[in-house]
Motif scaffolding. Structure first.
Motif, short mmCIF file in Angstrom:
data_model
loop_
_atom_site.label_atom_id
_atom_site.label_comp_id
_atom_site.label_asym_id
_atom_site.label_seq_id
_atom_site.Cartn_x
_atom_site.Cartn_y
_atom_site.Cartn_z
N SER A 125 -30.27 6.71 -30.56
CA SER A 125 -32.11 6.16 -30.61
C SER A 125 -31.50 5.43 -29.51
O SER A 125 -31.60 4.86 -29.40
CB SER A 125 -32.32 6.33 -32.03
OG SER A 125 -31.56 7.10 -32.65
N SER A 126 -32.93 4.97 -29.35
CA SER A 126 -33.64 3.77 -28.62
C SER A 126 -33.98 2.81 -29.33
O SER A 126 -34.57 2.90 -30.46
CB SER A 126 -35.34 4.15 -27.91
OG SER A 126 -35.19 5.17 -27.10
N GLY A 127 -33.44 0.82 -28.97
CA GLY A 127 -33.93 0.13 -29.64
C GLY A 127 -32.50 -0.23 -30.29
O GLY A 127 -32.94 -1.32 -31.17
N VAL A 128 -31.20 0.61 -30.55
CA VAL A 128 -30.90 0.47 -31.67
C VAL A 128 -29.23 -1.00 -30.65
O VAL A 128 -28.59 -1.18 -31.47
CB VAL A 128 -29.77 1.28 -32.14
CG1 VAL A 128 -30.57 2.40 -32.95
CG2 VAL A 128 -29.28 2.00 -31.27
N GLY A 129 -29.48 -1.03 -30.04
CA GLY A 129 -28.64 -2.00 -28.95
C GLY A 129 -27.66 -2.23 -27.96
O GLY A 129 -26.72 -2.16 -28.00
N LYS A 130 -27.32 0.02 -27.36
CA LYS A 130 -26.63 0.44 -26.13
C LYS A 130 -26.94 -0.48 -25.64
O LYS A 130 -25.87 -0.65 -25.10
CB LYS A 130 -26.61 1.58 -26.55
CG LYS A 130 -26.85 2.26 -27.58
CD LYS A 130 -27.23 3.80 -27.37
CE LYS A 130 -28.13 4.05 -26.49
NZ LYS A 130 -29.67 4.60 -27.20
#
Length: 358
Positions: free
Chosen positions: A209-214
């Motif tokens: 998901s967005s914002g998880v630190g990828k």
């Protein structure tokens, strides 16, 4: 000057790549799997190039002395290898893939969307907060199993969590074939913990998901700030999109790193094998039912019902299996229906054209 492409074939006698000087293609992820699909004449006439980005107006490809945008034509996605036709780049040939991530396209469009190709390891990224969701993780793991890619679950923001053990245990319970790690994406920890999967010639991908630190993980591996990052919303721990397109980055050691935008929707299609591998216990039970068309509801001799009554499987896990199986069947049937409709339309067009020529 004609290039010497002999170095791009597997060494005679089974020698390892590390025992010779690494070529430009080696650093882009060229492997014997791809070399075995071509001969010397192919390499000279149509040199290999890897797709590092997909744009609306074409494909960004990189190779030995190649760095260009070619027009749409080849059915390719990020990570694909092409034999680039210098005169007619739109006619370039896509090499057979080691692996392919695909999903049903978001929205109502009944088509498959290619996500990435030729990935060796996929890091499924989630956070030690309200973003953590077992059902969503199972979708990603099923996608990886179907592509025959090694999945690793990364639990980020571990430094902001008092106890990461419940998250690790829940992630590890998804499959016996799954590795789960907790880490801080912003420090040096990723380079240490992810090193076993980031060797020369390997391709790794980050999904989640967005914002998880990828993007933070990509930056940590590259030891710079090549990829933009953003903060999550405090009210619901949801992330904001910072990566807007899929893009391959390359580490100095020759490991290719794929960063992807966050996925709000991951609809599985043509992923029956991946779901069966993920729920291998339930899949095995389904084969033991008395009736081959058992709906696992009220039929006598249902092995799945028996396991549920014994407590061998939980109602929650069974419900998630039923949901994914039903979704995959519906999406695959819809895609097949679309393909049949397209073929019928093409036959009609050809018939009209043939009539007009008479």
């Amino acid at each position: 000057m004609t290039r010497d492409y002999s170095q791009f074939f597997p060494p005679a006698g089974g020698g390892k790549t590390a025992e010779r000087t690494r070529s430009k293609l080696d650093t882009l992820g060229w492997q014997p799997y791809f070399a075995q699909q071509v001969d010397m004449d192919d390499l000279i006439a149509t040199p290999p190039a890897r797709v590092v980005e997909v744009h609306r107006n074409g494909l960004h490809v990189v190779g030995d002395g190649i760095d260009r945008l070619i027009p749409p034509g080849p059915e390719a996605t990020v990570g694909d290898w092409l034999l680039l036709d210098p005169d007619q780049p739109a006619a370039s040939r896509t090499l057979h893939r080691k692996s392919l991530f695909k999903r049903r396209a978001p929205g109502t469009d009944r088509r498959l969307q290619l996500i990435a190709a030729n990935v060796d390891t996929v890091f499924i990224v989630t956070s030690c907060n309200r973003d953590f969701n077992v059902a969503r993780l199972e979708r990603y793991v099923a996608l990886a199993f179907d592509a025959e890619v090694t999945p690793v679950v990364l639990l980020t923001k571990a430094d902001l969590c008092d106890d990461t053990d419940p998250y690790l245990q829940a992630a590890s319970a998804i499959s016996r074939r799954l590795v789960a790690l907790a880490l801080n994406a912003l420090g040096p920890e990723p380079r240490v913990k992810l090193k076993p999967w980031c060797g020369p010639g390997q391709t790794i991908a980050f999904l989640g998901s967005s914002g998880v630190g990828k993007s933070s993980l990509v930056n940590a591996l590259m030891d710079d700030q090549a990829v933009g990052t953003g903060a999550i919303r405090e009210d619901d721990a949801k992330g904001r999109h910072t990566t807007t397109r899929r893009q391959l980055h390359f580490l100095p050691n020759g490991c290719a790193v794929l960063d992807t935008p966050g996925m709000r929707e991951l609809q599985l299609a043509d992923a029956q094998d991946g779901i069966a591998d993920l729920f291998d216990d339930i899949s095995a039970l389904a084969g033991q039912c008395r009736f081959g068309d058992c709906a696992h509801d009220t039929e006598p001799g249902c092995a799945i019902k028996g396991a549920l009554e014994r407590g061998a499987i939980t109602p929650e896990r069974l419900a998630r299996w039923n949901k994914l199986v039903a979704e995959e069947r519906f999406n695959s049937a819809s895609l097949t229906e679309r393909k049949s409709g397209e073929k019928a339309l093409q036959r009609t067009i050809r018939a009209i054209q043939k009539t007009n020529r008479k």
